[in-house]
Design a protein around this motif. Structure first.
Motif, mmCIF file in Angstrom:
data_model
loop_
_atom_site.group_PDB
_atom_site.id
_atom_site.type_symbol
_atom_site.label_atom_id
_atom_site.label_comp_id
_atom_site.label_asym_id
_atom_site.label_seq_id
_atom_site.Cartn_x
_atom_site.Cartn_y
_atom_site.Cartn_z
ATOM 1 N N HIS A 4 -9.143 156.080 24.152
ATOM 2 C CA HIS A 4 -8.264 156.484 25.249
ATOM 3 C C HIS A 4 -6.978 155.661 25.163
ATOM 4 N N TRP B 13 -17.242 158.230 28.847
ATOM 5 C CA TRP B 13 -16.611 158.893 29.971
ATOM 6 C C TRP B 13 -17.120 158.420 31.328
ATOM 7 N N MET C 221 -15.069 155.918 33.667
ATOM 8 C CA MET C 221 -13.619 156.078 33.846
ATOM 9 C C MET C 221 -13.205 156.390 35.296
ATOM 10 N N PRO C 222 -13.837 157.366 35.960
ATOM 11 C CA PRO C 222 -13.355 157.719 37.299
ATOM 12 C C PRO C 222 -13.451 156.585 38.318
ATOM 13 N N HIS D 151 -8.571 157.236 34.102
ATOM 14 C CA HIS D 151 -7.983 158.496 33.633
ATOM 15 C C HIS D 151 -6.551 158.673 34.138
ATOM 16 N N GLU D 152 -6.178 157.901 35.164
ATOM 17 C CA GLU D 152 -4.824 157.960 35.684
ATOM 18 C C GLU D 152 -3.887 156.993 34.965
ATOM 19 N N HIS E 60 -6.828 161.320 25.044
ATOM 20 C CA HIS E 60 -8.249 161.055 24.820
ATOM 21 C C HIS E 60 -8.648 161.633 23.468
ATOM 22 N N ARG F 233 -15.610 163.161 32.477
ATOM 23 C CA ARG F 233 -14.520 163.804 31.744
ATOM 24 C C ARG F 233 -13.682 164.709 32.641
ATOM 25 N N ALA G 13 -10.272 163.562 34.077
ATOM 26 C CA ALA G 13 -9.152 163.564 33.138
ATOM 27 C C ALA G 13 -8.669 164.989 32.864
ATOM 28 N N ARG H 100 -6.572 166.175 35.783
ATOM 29 C CA ARG H 100 -5.255 165.528 35.823
ATOM 30 C C ARG H 100 -4.298 166.136 34.799
ATOM 31 N N ASN I 203 -4.609 165.653 31.391
ATOM 32 C CA ASN I 203 -4.462 164.783 30.234
ATOM 33 C C ASN I 203 -4.678 165.564 28.938
#
Length: 343
Positions: A150, A209, A212-213, A218-219, A224, A283, A286, A289, A291
């Motif tokens: 990432h 994954w 991440m949140p 992810h922000e 990725h 996942r 992301a 968003r 990504n």
């Protein structure tokens, strides 16, 4: 007189037995994740609820998330050994080189799933590595699902794209992997990643994954790079769920049985399954968003595998220097992964 003494001794034994059967224990559970993390919600809290239910609420957890009991993530292995905490979950790899036996599962392109890796790691631990954890009763061991790349500013599509990147990894073997791939490794525990990314200390990181949140990572990145599922995982890391051995030994037989029923190979497998199942949810944040995603094809991954192949020989040589047979240990790990369908 003798009859009175016998009666007194019998009464005392009965009272001791009654006290043992009525024993109530609260276990201090210390770990690295915040309360929103998948591990908190799907592993730690359910496990604590289970032992409470199985013991009629005589075994309970007092949970200290996000290192709130004090200290740093690398110190968790000592905290549980020394009784500062009764229960911990951590990565042995946070203390580089201290638990080399288990590092075999952190070698690149070794595992294919957390479920198979967890079962293999449990069997391997029982055969070879329990001596690495004195004063600690290991309740479960597992690896996470596939770890990916990432990055903030530019995607990684080829081996050459790693050059010039400062990348975070969790363990010694994964830091070595990054060096072999051409990046500059920056070792740090999970909780340190958000600040390191926001301050530009690192350009990206290797992570599965699931986590991440909860850290909103992810922000903080745009790109990725996932790897072709035809190949084993780029990397994984080993987790241990440990209990202070003296605390376990102090439990009544009934309460020990509760711990025993909720630990071991079955628990390791279950946690591995949870990690495997966590990919889609992690996942999605992301994806939502917007990504950018890229799948590194198997043909390109062959270059990554070739670039990192010497890490196997280095690990074997390290084991040999420590008085173990590294080649035998590596083969045993591979055989166990194959046994559980993971290699």
């Amino acid at each position: 007189m003798k009859r009175a003494i016998r009666w007194g001794l019998s009464a005392l034994a009965w009272m001791v037995a009654l006290g043992a059967s009525a024993q109530e224990v609260t276990l201090k559970f210390h770990h690295i994740w915040n309360t929103q993390a998948m591990a908190s919600q799907r592993v730690i809290t359910p496990w604590c609820d289970k032992i409470a239910a199985d013991s009629n609420n005589r075994l309970k957890c007092q949970i200290f998330p996000a290192m709130s009991l004090g200290g740093t993530p690398p110190q968790l292995v000592d905290q549980v050994r020394d009784g500062v905490a009764d229960l911990i979950i951590t990565l042995p790899g946070y203390t580089a080189g201290r638990f080399p036996m288990m590092e075999v599962f952190e070698l690149p392109f070794m595992t294919r799933s957390a479920e198979s890796g967890a079962q293999a790691a449990w069997d391997y631990l029982q055969k070879h590595a329990l001596k690495e954890f004195p004063g600690t009763k290991i309740l479960a061991v597992w690896v996470h699902d596939q770890g990916y790349v990432h990055t903030r500013e530019r995607p990684v599509r080829t081996l050459a794209d790693f050059k010039g990147l400062k990348m975070r990894a969790p363990t010694r073997q994964t830091n070595k992997l990054l060096s072999k791939l051409g990046a500059t490794p920056v070792g740090m525990p999970l909780p340190a990643i958000p600040e390191a990314v926001s301050k530009g200390v690192i350009d990206g990181f290797l992570l599965p994954w699931e986590v991440m949140p909860s850290l909103r990572l992810h922000e903080m990145v745009k790109f990725h790079s996932e790897t072709d599922a035809a190949k084993p995982a780029l990397y994984s890391a080993v987790f241990i769920f440990g209990m202070n051995q003296a605390k376990y030994d102090s439990l009544s037989p009934e309460l020990k049985a509760v711990i025993d029923r909720n630990s071991g190979l079955a628990l390791s497998k279950q946690i591995g399954q949870i990690w495997d199942d966590s990919k889609a949810a992690g996942r999605k944040a992301a994806v939502d968003r917007g990504n950018t995603f890229y799948t590194v094809p198997a043909s390109e991954l062959d270059h990554w595998i070739a670039a990192s192949a010497s890490l196997y020989d280095e690990w074997v040589a390290d084991m040999d220097k420590r008085g173990a047979n590294g080649k035998v240990l590596l083969q045993d790990a591979r055989d166990l992964l194959a046994k559980y369908g993971g290699k």
